[in-house]
Motif scaffolding. Structure first.
Motif, PDB file in Angstrom:
ATOM      1  N   MET A   1      76.236  76.684  30.606  1.00 46.41           N
ATOM      2  CA  MET A   1      75.681  76.129  31.852  1.00 46.41           C
ATOM      3  C   MET A   1      74.320  75.954  31.578  1.00 46.41           C
ATOM      4  SD  MET A   1      76.279  77.692  35.694  1.00 46.41           S
ATOM      5  CE  MET A   1      77.407  79.166  35.375  1.00 46.41           C
ATOM      6  N   GLU A   2      73.771  74.732  32.219  1.00 48.24           N
ATOM      7  CA  GLU A   2      72.384  74.207  32.146  1.00 48.24           C
ATOM      8  C   GLU A   2      71.281  75.201  32.759  1.00 48.24           C
ATOM      9  OE1 GLU A   2      71.839  70.814  34.936  1.00 48.24           O
ATOM     10  OE2 GLU A   2      73.819  71.458  34.385  1.00 48.24           O
ATOM     11  N   GLU A   3      70.195  75.146  32.112  1.00 51.33           N
ATOM     12  CA  GLU A   3      69.048  75.832  32.969  1.00 51.33           C
ATOM     13  C   GLU A   3      68.409  74.842  34.029  1.00 51.33           C
ATOM     14  OE1 GLU A   3      66.109  78.165  29.756  1.00 51.33           O
ATOM     15  OE2 GLU A   3      65.434  76.095  30.463  1.00 51.33           O
ATOM     16  N   ILE A   4      68.093  75.480  35.218  1.00 50.81           N
ATOM     17  CA  ILE A   4      67.743  74.675  36.347  1.00 50.81           C
ATOM     18  C   ILE A   4      66.074  75.219  36.509  1.00 50.81           C
ATOM     19  CG2 ILE A   4      67.881  74.082  38.953  1.00 50.81           C
ATOM     20  CD1 ILE A   4      70.310  73.378  37.287  1.00 50.81           C
ATOM     21  N   ARG A   5      65.453  73.875  36.734  1.00 49.01           N
ATOM     22  CA  ARG A   5      64.124  74.178  36.842  1.00 49.01           C
ATOM     23  C   ARG A   5      63.656  73.843  38.238  1.00 49.01           C
ATOM     24  NH1 ARG A   5      60.610  74.574  32.323  1.00 49.01           N
ATOM     25  NH2 ARG A   5      61.825  74.783  30.401  1.00 49.01           N
ATOM     26  N   VAL A   6      63.021  74.750  39.034  1.00 50.85           N
ATOM     27  CA  VAL A   6      62.803  74.331  40.357  1.00 50.85           C
ATOM     28  C   VAL A   6      61.121  74.396  40.658  1.00 50.85           C
ATOM     29  CG1 VAL A   6      63.031  75.035  42.940  1.00 50.85           C
ATOM     30  CG2 VAL A   6      65.000  75.156  41.244  1.00 50.85           C
ATOM     31  N   TYR A   7      60.631  73.469  41.015  1.00 48.13           N
ATOM     32  CA  TYR A   7      58.999  73.609  41.365  1.00 48.13           C
ATOM     33  C   TYR A   7      58.568  73.543  42.671  1.00 48.13           C
ATOM     34  CZ  TYR A   7      59.151  72.137  36.463  1.00 48.13           C
ATOM     35  OH  TYR A   7      59.688  71.889  34.765  1.00 48.13           O
ATOM     36  N   LEU A   8      57.441  73.912  42.879  1.00 47.17           N
ATOM     37  CA  LEU A   8      56.739  73.626  43.985  1.00 47.17           C
ATOM     38  C   LEU A   8      56.710  72.147  44.461  1.00 47.17           C
ATOM     39  CD1 LEU A   8      53.953  76.472  44.041  1.00 47.17           C
ATOM     40  CD2 LEU A   8      56.010  76.269  45.555  1.00 47.17           C
ATOM     41  N   SER A   9      56.837  71.483  45.340  1.00 52.38           N
ATOM     42  CA  SER A   9      56.942  70.313  45.957  1.00 52.38           C
ATOM     43  C   SER A   9      55.265  70.103  46.194  1.00 52.38           C
ATOM     44  CB  SER A   9      57.910  69.748  46.930  1.00 52.38           C
ATOM     45  OG  SER A   9      57.495  68.484  47.380  1.00 52.38           O
ATOM     46  N   PRO A  10      54.519  69.182  45.616  1.00 52.53           N
ATOM     47  CA  PRO A  10      53.159  68.806  46.061  1.00 52.53           C
ATOM     48  C   PRO A  10      53.169  68.189  47.355  1.00 52.53           C
ATOM     49  CG  PRO A  10      53.612  67.608  43.926  1.00 52.53           C
ATOM     50  CD  PRO A  10      54.813  68.511  44.306  1.00 52.53           C
ATOM     51  N   TRP A  11      54.272  67.421  47.811  1.00 48.45           N
ATOM     52  CA  TRP A  11      54.043  66.457  48.810  1.00 48.45           C
ATOM     53  C   TRP A  11      54.586  67.496  49.991  1.00 48.45           C
ATOM     54  CZ3 TRP A  11      51.391  62.783  47.742  1.00 48.45           C
ATOM     55  CH2 TRP A  11      51.611  62.196  46.731  1.00 48.45           C
ATOM     56  N   LYS A  12      55.413  68.400  49.911  1.00 48.52           N
ATOM     57  CA  LYS A  12      55.863  69.334  50.807  1.00 48.52           C
ATOM     58  C   LYS A  12      54.876  70.335  51.145  1.00 48.52           C
ATOM     59  CE  LYS A  12      60.776  68.791  49.808  1.00 48.52           C
ATOM     60  NZ  LYS A  12      62.137  69.552  49.440  1.00 48.52           N
ATOM     61  N   ASN A  13      53.863  70.938  50.456  1.00 46.05           N
ATOM     62  CA  ASN A  13      53.155  71.769  50.353  1.00 46.05           C
ATOM     63  C   ASN A  13      51.431  71.103  50.708  1.00 46.05           C
ATOM     64  OD1 ASN A  13      54.128  74.426  49.835  1.00 46.05           O
ATOM     65  ND2 ASN A  13      54.961  73.354  48.191  1.00 46.05           N
ATOM     66  N   ALA A  14      51.546  69.869  50.723  1.00 44.62           N
ATOM     67  CA  ALA A  14      50.190  69.046  51.107  1.00 44.62           C
ATOM     68  C   ALA A  14      49.777  69.492  52.600  1.00 44.62           C
ATOM     69  CB  ALA A  14      50.441  67.664  51.146  1.00 44.62           C
ATOM     70  N   LEU A  15      50.821  69.504  53.384  1.00 44.35           N
ATOM     71  CA  LEU A  15      50.220  69.825  54.886  1.00 44.35           C
ATOM     72  C   LEU A  15      49.797  71.216  55.064  1.00 44.35           C
ATOM     73  CD1 LEU A  15      50.006  68.876  57.773  1.00 44.35           C
ATOM     74  CD2 LEU A  15      52.500  69.750  58.033  1.00 44.35           C
ATOM     75  N   LEU A  16      50.268  72.191  54.207  1.00 40.90           N
ATOM     76  CA  LEU A  16      50.166  73.379  54.335  1.00 40.90           C
ATOM     77  C   LEU A  16      48.548  73.755  53.658  1.00 40.90           C
ATOM     78  CD1 LEU A  16      50.401  76.668  54.614  1.00 40.90           C
ATOM     79  CD2 LEU A  16      51.775  76.376  52.361  1.00 40.90           C
TER      80      LEU A  16
END
Length: 173
Positions: A1-16
């Motif tokens: 199985m492959e490695e999955i990389r999950v990042y913080l979304s700059p757009w989703k966190n921009a409002l915060l």
């Protein structure tokens, strides 16, 4: 199985981040305009919102510069790189993952749950009990504002847990 990389979304966190900086700026403005009205709560708000916004911005920038994801999902575990220290959850220790609002709860195997409680400090045990009462598990993974939706991430993690369980041989009774 492959490695999955999950990042913080700059757009989703921009409002915060913007809200944090707006509250910090408002607190700073109040300190400048009305220095006689400063109080503990104003300083606390300024500190928390200012540092919170800077920390979130730092996490996102660090991810973009280093290419290191917030979550790295492998066949055996999920590793969280929160910026302060890496934290690993091994799928062999987990019964299942479940959604709790915008968080993912971790239901460990009973023996592992007891071990984690025993290994925790006094304050750690209090926090774990509080988490169990409020969120249904001792530990949770932050799942909001990621490049993957919380439900998709939870489903992916449960899929990996099933594959690890399927690979383990069960003792005959």
């Amino acid at each position: 199985m492959e490695e999955i990389r999950v990042y913080l979304s700059p757009w989703k966190n921009a409002l915060l981040i913007l809200v944090c900086f707006a509250f910090a700026a408002l607190g700073l403005h109040t300190l400048i305009v009305h220095p006689e009205k400063f109080g503990f709560m104003l300083w606390l708000g300024l500190l928390l919102f200012g540092l919170g916004g800077i920390f979130m911005l730092w996490l996102i920038m660090k991810e973009r510069i280093t290419g290191k994801p917030y979550y790295l999902v492998t066949d055996e575990s999920i590793t969280m790189n929160s910026g302060l220290k890496a934290w690993e959850v091994r799928f062999a220790d987990v019964e299942r993952f479940f959604l709790v609002g915008k968080m993912i709860g971790i239901r460990y195997r009973k023996d592992r749950e007891i071990q984690k409680m025993e290994e925790a400090s006094g304050l750690g045990r209090l926090v774990r009990r509080f988490n169990e009462r409020i969120g249904g598990s001792q530990e949770h993974l932050y799942a909001s504002g990621m490049t993957m939706k919380p439900k998709e991430l939870c489903d992916l993690l449960n899929e990996r847990v099933k594959k690890v369980k399927g690979g383990r041989k069960r003792p005959k009774a």
